[in-house]
Structures are given as structure tokens and as C-alpha cells.
Design a protein around this motif. Structure first.
Motif, PDB file in Angstrom:
ATOM      1  N   LEU A 282       0.825  -1.205   0.000  1.00 32.05           N
ATOM      2  CA  LEU A 282       0.000   0.000   0.000  1.00 32.05           C
ATOM      3  C   LEU A 282       0.863   1.259   0.000  1.00 32.05           C
ATOM      4  CD1 LEU A 282      -2.754  -1.139   2.514  1.00 32.05           C
ATOM      5  CD2 LEU A 282      -3.114  -0.588   0.102  1.00 32.05           C
ATOM      6  N   LEU A 283       1.913   1.257   0.801  1.00 28.44           N
ATOM      7  CA  LEU A 283       2.818   2.408   0.837  1.00 28.44           C
ATOM      8  C   LEU A 283       3.491   2.610  -0.514  1.00 28.44           C
ATOM      9  CD1 LEU A 283       4.442   1.831   4.342  1.00 28.44           C
ATOM     10  CD2 LEU A 283       3.044   3.799   3.692  1.00 28.44           C
ATOM     11  N   GLU A 284       3.872   1.514  -1.142  1.00 27.26           N
ATOM     12  CA  GLU A 284       4.524   1.600  -2.449  1.00 27.26           C
ATOM     13  C   GLU A 284       3.563   2.132  -3.502  1.00 27.26           C
ATOM     14  OE1 GLU A 284       7.532  -1.270  -4.826  1.00 27.26           O
ATOM     15  OE2 GLU A 284       5.574  -2.161  -4.360  1.00 27.26           O
ATOM     16  N   ALA A 285       2.349   1.606  -3.521  1.00 29.64           N
ATOM     17  CA  ALA A 285       1.366   2.023  -4.518  1.00 29.64           C
ATOM     18  C   ALA A 285       0.933   3.469  -4.325  1.00 29.64           C
ATOM     19  CB  ALA A 285       0.148   1.094  -4.460  1.00 29.64           C
ATOM     20  N   ALA A 286       0.837   3.899  -3.072  1.00 30.24           N
ATOM     21  CA  ALA A 286       0.380   5.260  -2.790  1.00 30.24           C
ATOM     22  C   ALA A 286       1.414   6.301  -3.197  1.00 30.24           C
ATOM     23  CB  ALA A 286       0.052   5.403  -1.305  1.00 30.24           C
ATOM     24  N   GLY A 287       2.695   5.980  -3.039  1.00 33.58           N
ATOM     25  CA  GLY A 287       3.745   6.953  -3.328  1.00 33.58           C
ATOM     26  C   GLY A 287       4.128   7.722  -2.083  1.00 33.58           C
ATOM     27  N   PRO A 288       5.349   8.242  -2.033  1.00 33.48           N
ATOM     28  CA  PRO A 288       5.875   8.857  -0.806  1.00 33.48           C
ATOM     29  C   PRO A 288       5.118  10.072  -0.300  1.00 33.48           C
ATOM     30  CG  PRO A 288       7.307   9.316  -2.676  1.00 33.48           C
ATOM     31  CD  PRO A 288       6.333   8.275  -3.128  1.00 33.48           C
TER      32      PRO A 288
ATOM     33  N   LEU B  28      12.935   2.368   1.992  1.00 37.66           N
ATOM     34  CA  LEU B  28      12.118   2.193   3.191  1.00 37.66           C
ATOM     35  C   LEU B  28      11.141   1.031   3.011  1.00 37.66           C
ATOM     36  CD1 LEU B  28      11.293   5.913   4.074  1.00 37.66           C
ATOM     37  CD2 LEU B  28      12.888   4.408   5.263  1.00 37.66           C
ATOM     38  N   ILE B  29      10.531   0.954   1.835  1.00 37.43           N
ATOM     39  CA  ILE B  29       9.582  -0.123   1.564  1.00 37.43           C
ATOM     40  C   ILE B  29      10.275  -1.471   1.658  1.00 37.43           C
ATOM     41  CG2 ILE B  29       8.023  -1.131  -0.126  1.00 37.43           C
ATOM     42  CD1 ILE B  29       7.095   1.540   1.111  1.00 37.43           C
TER      43      ILE B  29
ATOM     44  N   TYR C  11      -1.949  -3.602  10.794  1.00 39.83           N
ATOM     45  CA  TYR C  11      -3.317  -3.485  10.298  1.00 39.83           C
ATOM     46  C   TYR C  11      -3.768  -2.023  10.315  1.00 39.83           C
ATOM     47  CZ  TYR C  11      -8.282  -3.353   9.825  1.00 39.83           C
ATOM     48  OH  TYR C  11      -9.537  -3.013   9.388  1.00 39.83           O
ATOM     49  N   VAL C  12      -3.590  -1.362  11.452  1.00 39.23           N
ATOM     50  CA  VAL C  12      -4.048   0.024  11.586  1.00 39.23           C
ATOM     51  C   VAL C  12      -3.308   0.930  10.607  1.00 39.23           C
ATOM     52  CG1 VAL C  12      -4.132   2.028  13.125  1.00 39.23           C
ATOM     53  CG2 VAL C  12      -4.834  -0.220  13.965  1.00 39.23           C
ATOM     54  N   HIS C  13      -1.998   0.763  10.484  1.00 42.50           N
ATOM     55  CA  HIS C  13      -1.249   1.636   9.572  1.00 42.50           C
ATOM     56  C   HIS C  13      -1.582   1.357   8.109  1.00 42.50           C
ATOM     57  CE1 HIS C  13       0.728   3.889  12.542  1.00 42.50           C
ATOM     58  NE2 HIS C  13       1.674   3.038  12.854  1.00 42.50           N
ATOM     59  N   ALA C  14      -1.886   0.094   7.783  1.00 41.12           N
ATOM     60  CA  ALA C  14      -2.331  -0.190   6.420  1.00 41.12           C
ATOM     61  C   ALA C  14      -3.636   0.549   6.128  1.00 41.12           C
ATOM     62  CB  ALA C  14      -2.513  -1.697   6.226  1.00 41.12           C
ATOM     63  N   GLU C  15      -4.527   0.563   7.098  1.00 42.43           N
ATOM     64  CA  GLU C  15      -5.780   1.299   6.927  1.00 42.43           C
ATOM     65  C   GLU C  15      -5.547   2.800   6.927  1.00 42.43           C
ATOM     66  OE1 GLU C  15      -8.893  -0.233   6.230  1.00 42.43           O
ATOM     67  OE2 GLU C  15      -7.351  -1.751   5.890  1.00 42.43           O
TER      68      GLU C  15
ATOM     69  N   ASP D  25       6.579   9.479   5.719  1.00 38.61           N
ATOM     70  CA  ASP D  25       6.744   9.613   7.173  1.00 38.61           C
ATOM     71  C   ASP D  25       6.297   8.347   7.892  1.00 38.61           C
ATOM     72  OD1 ASP D  25       7.606  12.345   6.992  1.00 38.61           O
ATOM     73  OD2 ASP D  25       5.504  12.949   6.754  1.00 38.61           O
ATOM     74  N   LEU D  26       5.192   7.783   7.432  1.00 37.69           N
ATOM     75  CA  LEU D  26       4.678   6.563   8.052  1.00 37.69           C
ATOM     76  C   LEU D  26       5.646   5.406   7.844  1.00 37.69           C
ATOM     77  CD1 LEU D  26       2.574   4.952   9.533  1.00 37.69           C
ATOM     78  CD2 LEU D  26       1.197   4.875   7.455  1.00 37.69           C
ATOM     79  N   ALA D  27       6.203   5.301   6.644  1.00 33.81           N
ATOM     80  CA  ALA D  27       7.186   4.249   6.370  1.00 33.81           C
ATOM     81  C   ALA D  27       8.407   4.412   7.262  1.00 33.81           C
ATOM     82  CB  ALA D  27       7.592   4.284   4.897  1.00 33.81           C
ATOM     83  N   ALA D  28       8.869   5.636   7.433  1.00 37.91           N
ATOM     84  CA  ALA D  28      10.026   5.897   8.298  1.00 37.91           C
ATOM     85  C   ALA D  28       9.722   5.498   9.737  1.00 37.91           C
ATOM     86  CB  ALA D  28      10.419   7.372   8.220  1.00 37.91           C
ATOM     87  N   HIS D  29       8.517   5.787  10.191  1.00 38.18           N
ATOM     88  CA  HIS D  29       8.097   5.409  11.546  1.00 38.18           C
ATOM     89  C   HIS D  29       8.180   3.906  11.749  1.00 38.18           C
ATOM     90  CE1 HIS D  29       5.464   4.569  14.958  1.00 38.18           C
ATOM     91  NE2 HIS D  29       4.699   3.859  14.147  1.00 38.18           N
TER      92      HIS D  29
END
Length: 211
Positions: A15-21, A76-77, A105-109, A34-38
Motif C-alpha cells: 500500500l505504501l509503495e502504490a500510494a507513493g511517498p 524504506l519499503i 493493520y491500523v497503519h495499512a488502513e 513519514d509513516l514508512a520511516a516510523h
């Protein structure tokens, strides 16, 4: 890694990859980068990750997380996909299962539901039960600062008391939605609220839910 945690980890990475940074997330002020870094810092830099709980380490956490956020998004991904290093407590199956299923789960959502075209995810009954066990275990911690009494209820009638008090608001939804609600994502959670109207309004406006 455990089956559920591994699945949610890989889904989050996808999801992070598809959404873009630069994509928005439900985490206020955070982009997908930022979420990926976290997520990476939480697993790979325990010397800084403690800043989420220890005020004295908060500035260090912010600095280290900022440094990781400057890395290429693809890097990061990949760090998320490959999982924690061997020295990390999260590399232990029991800790991975206990700490990462809900986190991922929560961060994916957080990524999915921040997009305009998101659609509900259908969860299998086994995973729903896993999430409910986490709701039961974490309810009082997540609801400890609720301004009114708070009860979380599954559609089948099972309940978890998140905060004792009066008046009481009962929030009904699937375990996945109750998690999102109790983690402070009230506006993005598909739930129904019952109780005194003023109490419902007070609860809906609070920023105090979550860890």
C-alpha cells in the motif's frame, strides 16, 4: 514471522509503495514517507523508538525518524518487507505476533482510508477474531482518557469496556472497525454509536482515544 503479522506487513508495504511517498495518511501531519520511516525506526532503532513512550527521548526519535524519511521511498519499503534485523525483539515470533498485527493493520488502513477511492476490506472470520482479542486486551488502555463511559461491542453482542463512567456510549462494529475507532481514527471507522446525544457528541469530538 507469524502468519498474520507477515501478511499485514506485506500488505502495508504494498500500500505504501502504490500510494507513493507524498500520499496522505490518517496519521495527522504524516505522508506515506513519514509513516514508512516510523515503521522502520520502530523496528530497527530501539535507541530512538523509545521516544514514543519516554518524553526525554522524543527529540531523538523525531531526529532519527526525520533522517530515515529522507531515504529513498523504495529503500524504506524494502526494509519493511524484509522485516526486522535479528537483534530486534520484533524478530521473535511471539513478539512479532503480539506487537505487529495491530500495528500493521491500523497503519495499512491509515494509508488505504486516506485515499479518495478506498473501499472496505473484507476480513476472514479467523483474523476478525484475532483483532477482537486485541480489542479486549487493549480496550482500557486505548479508552483510558475517554471523556465518558465507553463500551466497544461486536455485532454478535460481545463487549469490552474501554472506560468506566457515566453516561455511557456504546460503539458497535466489526473488530477491525472498533480498532480504528479506539485508536483515534473515529472519522474513518464504520461504527454505530448509541447513548446520550450529548455524550456521543463529546466522544466524537475528543482527540484522547488511542495509545
Amino acid at each position: 514471522m507469524s502468519t498474520h503479522a507477515k501478511r499485514e506487513r506485506l500488505l502495508l508495504a504494498d500500500l505504501l509503495e502504490a500510494a507513493g511517498p507524498e500520499a496522505p495518511t490518517l496519521c495527522e501531519g504524516w505522508t506515506a514517507r513519514d509513516l514508512a520511516a516510523h515503521v522502520v525506526v520502530r523496528e530497527r532503532r530501539p535507541d530512538a523508538a523509545g521516544g514514543t513512550l519516554v518524553k526525554q527521548l522524543a527529540s531523538r526519535l523525531e531526529r532519527v525518524q526525520g533522517e530515515f524519511a529522507e531515504k529513498p521511498h523504495e529503500e524504506l519499503i524494502q526494509l519493511i518487507r524484509t522485516g526486522p534485523p535479528r537483534f530486534s525483539p520484533f524478530s521473535l515470533k511471539q513478539i512479532d505476533e503480539a506487537a505487529n498485527v495491530v500495528e500493521f493493520y491500523v497503519h495499512a488502513e491509515d494509508v488505504r482510508r486516506a485515499q479518495a477511492d478506498w473501499s472496505p476490506r473484507e476480513l476472514d472470520p479467523v483474523f476478525s477474531d484475532v483483532l477482537w482479542s486485541r480489542v479486549e486486551r487493549m480496550a482500557r488502555m486505548m479508552g483510558r482518557k475517554a471523556p465518558v463511559g465507553l463500551v466497544l461491542r461486536r455485532p454478535d453482542g460481545q463487549t469490552a469496556v474501554a472506560h468506566r463512567g457515566a453516561p455511557v456510549v456504546t460503539v458497535t462494529g466489526e473488530p477491525s472497525e472498533l480498532l480504528m475507532y479506539a485508536f483515534g481514527r473515529q472519522d474513518a471507522a464504520n461504527v454505530e454509536l448509541e447513548g446520550d446525544k450529548a455524550a456521543i457528541t463529546q466522544l466524537s469530538e475528543t482527540k484522547a482515544l488511542g495509545l
